[in-house]
Scaffold this active site. Sequence first.
Site, PDB file in Angstrom:
ATOM      1  N   GLN A 167       0.820  -1.205   0.000  1.00  0.00           N
ATOM      2  CA  GLN A 167       0.000   0.000   0.000  1.00  0.00           C
ATOM      3  C   GLN A 167       0.856   1.259   0.000  1.00  0.00           C
ATOM      4  OE1 GLN A 167      -3.403  -0.280  -0.589  1.00  0.00           O
ATOM      5  NE2 GLN A 167      -2.460  -2.272  -0.941  1.00  0.00           N
ATOM      6  N   HIS A 191       1.645   2.942  -3.383  1.00  0.00           N
ATOM      7  CA  HIS A 191       0.623   3.697  -4.095  1.00  0.00           C
ATOM      8  C   HIS A 191       0.941   5.190  -4.124  1.00  0.00           C
ATOM      9  CE1 HIS A 191      -2.580   1.023  -5.295  1.00  0.00           C
ATOM     10  NE2 HIS A 191      -2.608   0.452  -4.114  1.00  0.00           N
ATOM     11  N   GLU A 200      -8.829   1.367   5.911  1.00  0.00           N
ATOM     12  CA  GLU A 200      -9.347   0.916   4.624  1.00  0.00           C
ATOM     13  C   GLU A 200      -9.171  -0.601   4.488  1.00  0.00           C
ATOM     14  OE1 GLU A 200      -8.565   1.874  -0.126  1.00  0.00           O
ATOM     15  OE2 GLU A 200      -7.007   2.320   1.364  1.00  0.00           O
ATOM     16  N   HIS A 201      -7.938  -1.072   4.703  1.00  0.00           N
ATOM     17  CA  HIS A 201      -7.625  -2.502   4.628  1.00  0.00           C
ATOM     18  C   HIS A 201      -7.110  -2.970   5.984  1.00  0.00           C
ATOM     19  CE1 HIS A 201      -6.584  -0.804   0.548  1.00  0.00           C
ATOM     20  NE2 HIS A 201      -7.433  -1.751   0.188  1.00  0.00           N
ATOM     21  N   ASP A 223      -7.043  -6.487  -4.060  1.00  0.00           N
ATOM     22  CA  ASP A 223      -6.972  -5.417  -5.051  1.00  0.00           C
ATOM     23  C   ASP A 223      -7.323  -5.909  -6.450  1.00  0.00           C
ATOM     24  OD1 ASP A 223      -6.311  -3.372  -3.348  1.00  0.00           O
ATOM     25  OD2 ASP A 223      -4.156  -3.523  -3.658  1.00  0.00           O
ATOM     26  N   HIS A 256     -52.777  18.204   6.852  1.00  0.00           N
ATOM     27  CA  HIS A 256     -52.407  16.800   6.994  1.00  0.00           C
ATOM     28  C   HIS A 256     -53.522  16.037   7.719  1.00  0.00           C
ATOM     29  CE1 HIS A 256     -48.345  18.168   6.014  1.00  0.00           C
ATOM     30  NE2 HIS A 256     -47.903  16.907   6.034  1.00  0.00           N
TER      31      HIS A 256
END
Length: 435
Positions: free
Chosen positions: A264, A267, A332-333, A366, A425
Amino acid sequence: MAKIEVLRLDSQQDDFSEQLDKLLAWESVSNKEVNQVVDEILQRVKADGDAAVVEYTNRFDRLNVASMAELEFSQSELQHALDSLPEEQREALTIAAQRVRDYHERQKGESWQYQEADGTLLGQKVTPMDKAGLYVPGGKASYPSSVLMNAIPAHVAGVEELIMVVPTPDGEVNQLVLAAAALAGVDRAFGIGGAQAVAALAYGTKTIPRVDKIVGPGNIFVATAKRAVYGTVGIDMIAGPSEILVICDGQTDPDWIAMDLFSQAEHDEDAQPILISNDAEFLDQVAVSIEKLLPTMEREAIISRSLADRAALIKVTDLEEAARVNNRIAPEHLELSVADPQALLPLIKHAGAIFMGRYTAEALGDYCAGPNHVLPTSGTARFSSPLGVYDFQKRSSLIMFSEDGASEMGKVASVLARGESLTAHARSAEYRIKG
């Protein structure tokens, strides 16, 4: 390259909470200057349509095209890209696509209804969106996996038309992306990107249909544009840098864990790799593996910056505390690299995707595991979920009262409406009350 010093934290230190907050802090994806540029682009595309898209594409992607027709890929071009792939790539892409489809088929929401004793019918109607827009990063970057992860759930949901946009800077067209588009059933594809592509999808032009939702990752201009058009169209999320958190009991090969963190970190310099363990000696071993393996990485400079600025090796007292720290981070992971991940799973409350066991590298998720790799970042896993079929479906409530049901519930509605001083109403409901 100088030795990388990865931050070390211990849950027992007095300032652990403050240090963790500092580690997790992340600035907004945008700034004033970017907002100004994006706002100008959005307004121009909204007003001038295709002409503005062509102008901005020529300027930003260094092209020289005269019309949108030159920027659209035909279905035959997409299919040719797929047919021309080397056999190994085509087979891998096909296997990944089928696994993603098989997983997402299980997410389909179905309409339902039930009837009460007096004949009143209540229920929910599930309907797919008409059109979805898929943004795919382009140029030298190749993200065919993003095409599959975004397009296939939309197709499974029953979306009628899927429009893909992918920038082609300097005319560089990525054949893998086009091949994935063919395999995933993209209906129309355009060689445009940036805020102008988001604007075209959100507002529609003579050539590009207006969509109901825009999904897919992009740079700061794309993220800012998606945020700006939200409300005109739906969006999947505003994604921050990639994150991985590994909880390990100290029994996994430290080289494996170091490479999982790298996976990761490579990235983006702002990506965040974190390791939590109850074994201090193991943290030392992983630090040694990091130093040993880092020089072998093609993206060493990016990984090094990520490790130096945003990584941490965290010592905790036990795995239960590791789970509590995870829930504070909401990554995230999350890898549960432990002997019995099923036993630890009930303690995990927040994570985009959970990779269980020593053999389950996040990298599999992924590409080809099956679940979606579009995941909440920056702690938003506390309230957000992975992209899925449900993101391309909407739900309508069904309400059909019988005569008796309308009479009985009309009495209830009348009392509540008059309590709110909404007499129209109340009287509307009272007309249906039997005398």
